[in-house]
Design an enzyme around this catalytic site. Structure first.
Site, short mmCIF file in Angstrom:
data_model
loop_
_atom_site.label_atom_id
_atom_site.label_comp_id
_atom_site.label_asym_id
_atom_site.label_seq_id
_atom_site.Cartn_x
_atom_site.Cartn_y
_atom_site.Cartn_z
N TRP A 176 32.41 34.77 4.03
CA TRP A 176 32.92 33.44 3.72
C TRP A 176 33.83 33.01 4.86
O TRP A 176 34.67 33.78 5.32
CB TRP A 176 33.70 33.41 2.40
CG TRP A 176 34.38 32.08 2.23
CD1 TRP A 176 33.77 30.90 1.94
CD2 TRP A 176 35.77 31.78 2.43
NE1 TRP A 176 34.70 29.88 1.94
CE2 TRP A 176 35.93 30.38 2.23
CE3 TRP A 176 36.88 32.54 2.77
CZ2 TRP A 176 37.15 29.74 2.36
CZ3 TRP A 176 38.12 31.91 2.89
CH2 TRP A 176 38.25 30.52 2.68
N GLU A 218 28.53 32.89 1.55
CA GLU A 218 29.17 32.16 0.44
C GLU A 218 29.48 30.72 0.85
O GLU A 218 30.28 30.48 1.75
CB GLU A 218 30.46 32.90 0.05
CG GLU A 218 31.27 32.21 -1.03
CD GLU A 218 32.56 32.96 -1.37
OE1 GLU A 218 32.88 33.97 -0.70
OE2 GLU A 218 33.24 32.53 -2.33
N LYS A 220 30.74 26.63 0.18
CA LYS A 220 31.89 26.00 -0.48
C LYS A 220 31.81 24.50 -0.28
O LYS A 220 31.30 24.03 0.73
CB LYS A 220 33.17 26.57 0.14
CG LYS A 220 34.44 26.14 -0.55
CD LYS A 220 35.58 27.07 -0.17
CE LYS A 220 36.89 26.55 -0.74
NZ LYS A 220 37.98 27.52 -0.64
N ASP A 251 29.87 31.12 -5.63
CA ASP A 251 31.22 31.23 -6.19
C ASP A 251 31.33 30.10 -7.21
O ASP A 251 31.11 28.93 -6.88
CB ASP A 251 32.26 31.10 -5.08
CG ASP A 251 33.69 31.26 -5.58
OD1 ASP A 251 34.06 30.59 -6.57
OD2 ASP A 251 34.45 32.04 -4.98
N HIS A 254 33.13 26.87 -6.28
CA HIS A 254 32.83 26.23 -5.00
C HIS A 254 31.87 25.05 -5.07
O HIS A 254 31.16 24.77 -4.10
CB HIS A 254 32.29 27.27 -4.02
CG HIS A 254 33.35 28.17 -3.50
ND1 HIS A 254 33.19 28.99 -2.43
CD2 HIS A 254 34.63 28.37 -3.92
CE1 HIS A 254 34.29 29.68 -2.20
NE2 HIS A 254 35.18 29.32 -3.11
N HIS A 278 30.62 35.23 -7.05
CA HIS A 278 32.05 35.36 -7.21
C HIS A 278 32.34 34.59 -8.48
O HIS A 278 32.17 33.36 -8.51
CB HIS A 278 32.81 34.70 -6.04
CG HIS A 278 33.05 35.64 -4.91
ND1 HIS A 278 33.70 35.25 -3.76
CD2 HIS A 278 32.77 36.96 -4.77
CE1 HIS A 278 33.78 36.30 -2.95
NE2 HIS A 278 33.22 37.34 -3.53
N ASP A 286 39.16 24.29 -6.69
CA ASP A 286 38.85 25.71 -6.59
C ASP A 286 40.14 26.52 -6.72
O ASP A 286 40.58 27.17 -5.79
CB ASP A 286 38.18 25.97 -5.23
CG ASP A 286 37.84 27.42 -5.03
OD1 ASP A 286 37.53 28.10 -6.03
OD2 ASP A 286 37.88 27.90 -3.87
N ASP A 288 40.98 29.11 -8.53
CA ASP A 288 40.91 30.56 -8.72
C ASP A 288 41.80 31.06 -9.85
O ASP A 288 42.54 32.04 -9.68
CB ASP A 288 41.22 31.29 -7.40
CG ASP A 288 40.14 31.08 -6.36
OD1 ASP A 288 38.99 31.47 -6.61
OD2 ASP A 288 40.43 30.49 -5.30
N ASP A 318 36.50 36.81 -8.55
CA ASP A 318 37.28 36.20 -7.48
C ASP A 318 38.28 35.20 -8.05
O ASP A 318 37.95 34.03 -8.25
CB ASP A 318 36.34 35.51 -6.48
CG ASP A 318 37.08 34.99 -5.24
OD1 ASP A 318 38.26 35.35 -5.08
OD2 ASP A 318 36.48 34.22 -4.47
C1 RNT Z 1 37.51 31.26 -0.86
C2 RNT Z 1 36.40 32.17 -1.27
C3 RNT Z 1 36.57 33.59 -0.85
C4 RNT Z 1 37.95 34.15 -1.15
C5 RNT Z 1 38.06 35.65 -1.14
C6 RNT Z 1 39.45 36.11 -0.96
O1 RNT Z 1 37.40 30.01 -1.41
O2 RNT Z 1 36.17 32.09 -2.62
O3 RNT Z 1 35.58 34.34 -1.44
O4 RNT Z 1 38.43 33.72 -2.38
O5 RNT Z 1 37.17 36.19 -0.27
ZN ZN Z 2 34.76 33.46 -3.41
#
Ligand code: RNT
Ligand code: ZN
Length: 410
Positions: A176, A218, A220, A251, A254, A278, A286, A288, A318
């Site tokens: 990523w 990955e 986004k 993810d 994302h 993720h 995003d 998290d 994640d």
């Molecule tokens: C960031 C991505 C990535 C990170 C991690 C720490 O938006 O999701 O995967 O969160 O790798």
């Molecule tokens: Zn991620």
């Protein structure tokens, strides 16, 4: 579990024990970065790359010893088959410059994982570093910057291959990058062509053993500070992965907030044999947040089961919340992932599919709602009992004690 529970599910054609077996065999990759706010062991630099942790709850793990101590604690409360997901910033042995991080730096992690029968996954860390120029890495117009990160990723292939070989479990290296632009770009194609070339150089840079590892990319939609353009968009990586025969990683944070990530899974499996995830919980962006057992998570678990995707997926968590007890956060999120998978495995998909194909949508709706009140929580308790793990209430109590006796003393 009451004997009745098995019979209730059997009346829908669902074998409870089969569900328990499948759940136990499904690997979940636990992201070590929830335990230290994505800081790593290199020093006290800021988290960059458009991702953020907020909060300063006491007790953050500050080094390999503390992080593995917390991981060990968390592992005693997380049932099922587990892997640990690492980042380059968690190099444990003889810390070196980021572009030189190689297998040497992860010997202690391999030993740790071996002793516990765990698998390991790996991520190059392409953020929180001075070699990101104007927020760009693999798509930078600066050749020196690109070279630096290409080297970092080629070394990452070697680390991941070592994980796969040493631990006898396939390992995933996920790439990523935070590359993007705050304002509407003058040139969208240039950075993407450079990213394409960088990735090709990485894949050609080391002939890794495909039997022991996979590589994923990955995508986004946007990050903080890079709102107008992301080089590594979904379309970019879909095409890249498919043409280079590597994996896509979805993810769940994302995509645009109204997009249904679960709906993408079947489209992906129609063309890819493998998929990586993720699993995260976006709140308005995003963000998290820690996984909750909500509809979004359930939809993802349902699709994975329906597509027969459990054994073909890398499921990684994640999220990172620094405002609450981090060990509790890791355990609660991981347990929620497992609960969602269990509920999915206890669902009579055959009956539902049959009704849909017959055009009996009334039956589909009624049955979908009917099964929501079936006693799945008793099956969950049984799952914990079989692995000699305590229930959620007791888990919380014990982790609060751990906070008192260990975390607050740091
Ligand atoms: C960031 C991505 C990535 C990170 C991690 C720490 O938006 O999701 O995967 O969160 O790798
Ligand atoms: Zn991620």
């Amino acid at each position: 579990m009451r004997k009745q529970v098995k019979e209730i599910y059997a009346s829908y054609g669902v074998d409870v024990y089969e569900a328990l077996r499948k759940l136990k065999a499904t690997k979940i990759s636990l992201h070590c970065w929830q335990l230290d706010d994505v800081k790593g062991f290199e020093g006290e630099g800021d988290l960059t790359g458009g991702i953020q942790t907020t909060g300063n709850y006491p007790g953050r793990a500050r080094n390999f010893k503390e992080l593995t101590q917390d991981l060990d604690k968390a592992l005693t409360y997380i049932p099922g088959s587990k892997k640990i997901n690492l980042h380059a910033i968690y190099q444990a042995d003889k810390i070196v410059e980021r572009c030189d991080v190689g297998p040497e730096q992860f010997k202690s992690w391999v030993k740790y994982a071996k002793e516990r029968g765990l698998g390991l996954d790996y991520n190059p860390t392409i953020f929180s570093h001075k070699m990101l120029k104007d927020g760009m890495s693999l798509s930078s117009p600066d050749e020196e910057v690109r070279k630096y990160w290409i080297k970092h990723c080629i070394n990452g292939l070697k680390i991941t291959e070592m994980f796969g070989k040493e631990l006898g479990q396939k390992s995933l290296m996920n790439i990523w990058i935070p590359d993007g632009l705050k304002e509407v770009p003058a040139d969208r194609l240039g950075p993407r062509m450079r990213l394409k070339d960088s990735l090709d150089q990485i894949l050609k840079g080391y002939k890794y053993d495909k039997r022991v590892m996979d590589v994923s990319v990955e995508s986004k939609v946007f990050g903080i500070g890079v709102e107008s353009y992301t080089t590594g968009s979904n379309e970019f990586y879909l095409n890249y992965a498919s043409s280079r025969k590597i994996c896509c990683l979805l993810d769940t944070g994302h995509f645009h907030p109204t997009e249904n990530v679960a709906d993408k899974i079947s489209s992906m499996f129609a063309f890819y044999n493998k998929l990586a995830f993720h699993v995260s919980r976006p709140v308005r962006w995003d963000s998290d947040h820690v996984l909750k057992l909500n509809d979004d998570l359930q939809d993802v678990a349902d699709e994975l089961v329906k597509c027969d995707g459990l054994s073909r997926s890398y499921i990684g968590l994640d999220y990172f919340d620094a405002s609450i007890n981090r060990v509790v956060a890791l355990v609660v999120g991981a347990r929620n992932m497992e609960k969602a998978l269990l509920k999915a495995l206890l669902t009579p998909w055959n009956l539902l599919k049959e009704a849909q194909d017959k055009g009996d949508h009334t039956r589909v709706l009624a049955l979908q709602e009917e099964i929501k009140t079936l006693p799945w929580s008793e099956v969950w308790e049984e799952y914990l009992k079989r692995q000699e793990m305590v229930n959620d209430a007791q888990m919380y109590k014990e982790l609060k004690q751990y906070e008192e006796s260990v975390l607050l003393k740091r």
